[in-house]
Motif scaffolding. Structure first.
Motif, mmCIF file in Angstrom:
data_model
loop_
_atom_site.group_PDB
_atom_site.id
_atom_site.type_symbol
_atom_site.label_atom_id
_atom_site.label_comp_id
_atom_site.label_asym_id
_atom_site.label_seq_id
_atom_site.Cartn_x
_atom_site.Cartn_y
_atom_site.Cartn_z
ATOM 1 N N VAL A 159 0.874 -1.175 0.000
ATOM 2 C CA VAL A 159 0.000 0.000 0.000
ATOM 3 C C VAL A 159 0.905 1.217 0.000
ATOM 4 O O VAL A 159 1.846 1.293 0.790
ATOM 5 N N LEU A 181 -3.914 -8.053 0.555
ATOM 6 C CA LEU A 181 -4.718 -6.916 1.028
ATOM 7 C C LEU A 181 -5.754 -7.385 2.055
ATOM 8 O O LEU A 181 -5.961 -6.744 3.086
ATOM 9 N N ARG A 206 -8.252 2.990 3.463
ATOM 10 C CA ARG A 206 -7.359 2.896 2.312
ATOM 11 C C ARG A 206 -7.297 1.468 1.778
ATOM 12 O O ARG A 206 -7.302 1.251 0.568
ATOM 13 N N LEU A 207 -7.283 0.498 2.696
ATOM 14 C CA LEU A 207 -7.249 -0.903 2.245
ATOM 15 C C LEU A 207 -8.509 -1.229 1.450
ATOM 16 O O LEU A 207 -8.446 -1.869 0.392
ATOM 17 N N TYR A 210 -8.209 0.208 -1.964
ATOM 18 C CA TYR A 210 -7.298 -0.573 -2.803
ATOM 19 C C TYR A 210 -7.991 -1.810 -3.359
ATOM 20 O O TYR A 210 -7.840 -2.138 -4.526
#
Ligand SMILES: [Zn+2]
Length: 283
Positions: A159, A181, A206-207, A210
């Motif tokens: 990341v 992830l 954020r994960l 993604y």
């Protein structure tokens, strides 16, 4: 697209347990440069070493001195890419006998005396506990390091702060990457210290972004195939229409990683064609 921030601080004390020294290797792939982190209250563990830029060691020394430290206790690496382990030799010239560790996996041409770090291994620093987490996908040997005291994770190139991650054709694997992830999502994690770019405070957000980004690309690729765009260059032309043509080769790598994953899942078939891009068929 440009995430090379010339004002990115060269050193920073981010929390009482985490300091950051920039690798001084800015570029399209590295953003402001590779972040190297010093972890612990005293005798810090150094995470990653930058690319081997000559000015890095004096910068590191100055920061160590500022904190009242003499040298890193040891080095742990996230993965084998040059912008992460390229500084090992110069650090060992400066600090004789410095211990260096990484997950040794499909490695060739590593510097000498690299210790093996396994998935789940605990690395103790002063007042800080790091746990190695095997997270292949960007690179097959990739480790993230979970810092329990801060519910934080050093994500290496899994990341990034300001860009998406490249899944290289050779050693990368998108299916592995998605699993990595999800593994990070399963940790009790709040903050991300990426190898490039600024600290990310909303780790779970954020994960999730993604994961969603990759799923969106997959949908776009399946749609392009259904619309009769059967080669990578044709798909890139449509999906990356707003991206400069100079970046289309890199975009092609990303599309290829998706196609490889979908083919392995039995959803596509590749028809190789001599001297031309393969044609991909939906099954
Ligand atoms: Zn990398």
């Amino acid at each position: 697209m440009s995430w090379i921030d010339p004002d990115f601080p060269r050193t920073a004390t981010l929390t009482p347990l985490v300091g950051r020294v920039l690798g001084l290797n800015p570029g399209m792939m590295t953003g402001p440069g590779t972040n190297t982190y010093l972890i612990g209250r005293r005798d810090p563990v150094l995470l990653d070493t930058g690319a081997g830029v000559p000015d890095y060691v004096p910068l590191l020394e100055r920061y160590l001195k500022e904190r009242g430290w003499s040298q890193p206790a040891r080095v742990v690496l996230t993965h084998r890419h040059r912008d992460h382990l390229g500084g090992v030799d110069q650090l060992r010239e400066r600090y004789r006998g410095l211990r260096v560790g990484k997950l040794i996996y499909r490695d060739a041409g590593l510097p000498e005396d690299i210790e093996d770090i396994r998935d789940g291994q605990v690395i103790e620093a002063d007042g800080a506990t790091l746990v190695a987490v095997h997270t292949p996908g960007h690179a097959s040997d990739h480790l993230c390091y979970y810092l329990a005291e801060e519910k934080a994770v050093f994500t290496g190139d899994v990341v990034l702060g300001g860009s998406t991650t490249v899944i290289p054709a050779e050693d990368g694997d998108l299916a592995d990457y998605m699993r990595s992830l999800r593994r990070l999502q399963s940790l009790d994690v709040r903050r991300i210290y990426p190898a490039h770019g600024p600290v990310i405070e909303d780790a779970q957000g954020r994960l999730a972004e993604y994961v969603e980004h990759r799923l969106m690309r997959e949908r776009q690729i399946l749609k392009a195939l259904a619309d009769g765009l059967t080669t990578i260059p044709r798909m890139v032309e449509r999906i990356y229409a707003e991206v400069p043509v100079s970046l289309h080769a890199m975009a092609g790598q990303s599309v290829a990683s998706h196609l490889k994953k979908l083919a392995r899942e039995g959803r596509l078939r590749e028809h190789p064609i001599a001297d031309a891009p393969s044609r991909w068929e939906l099954l």
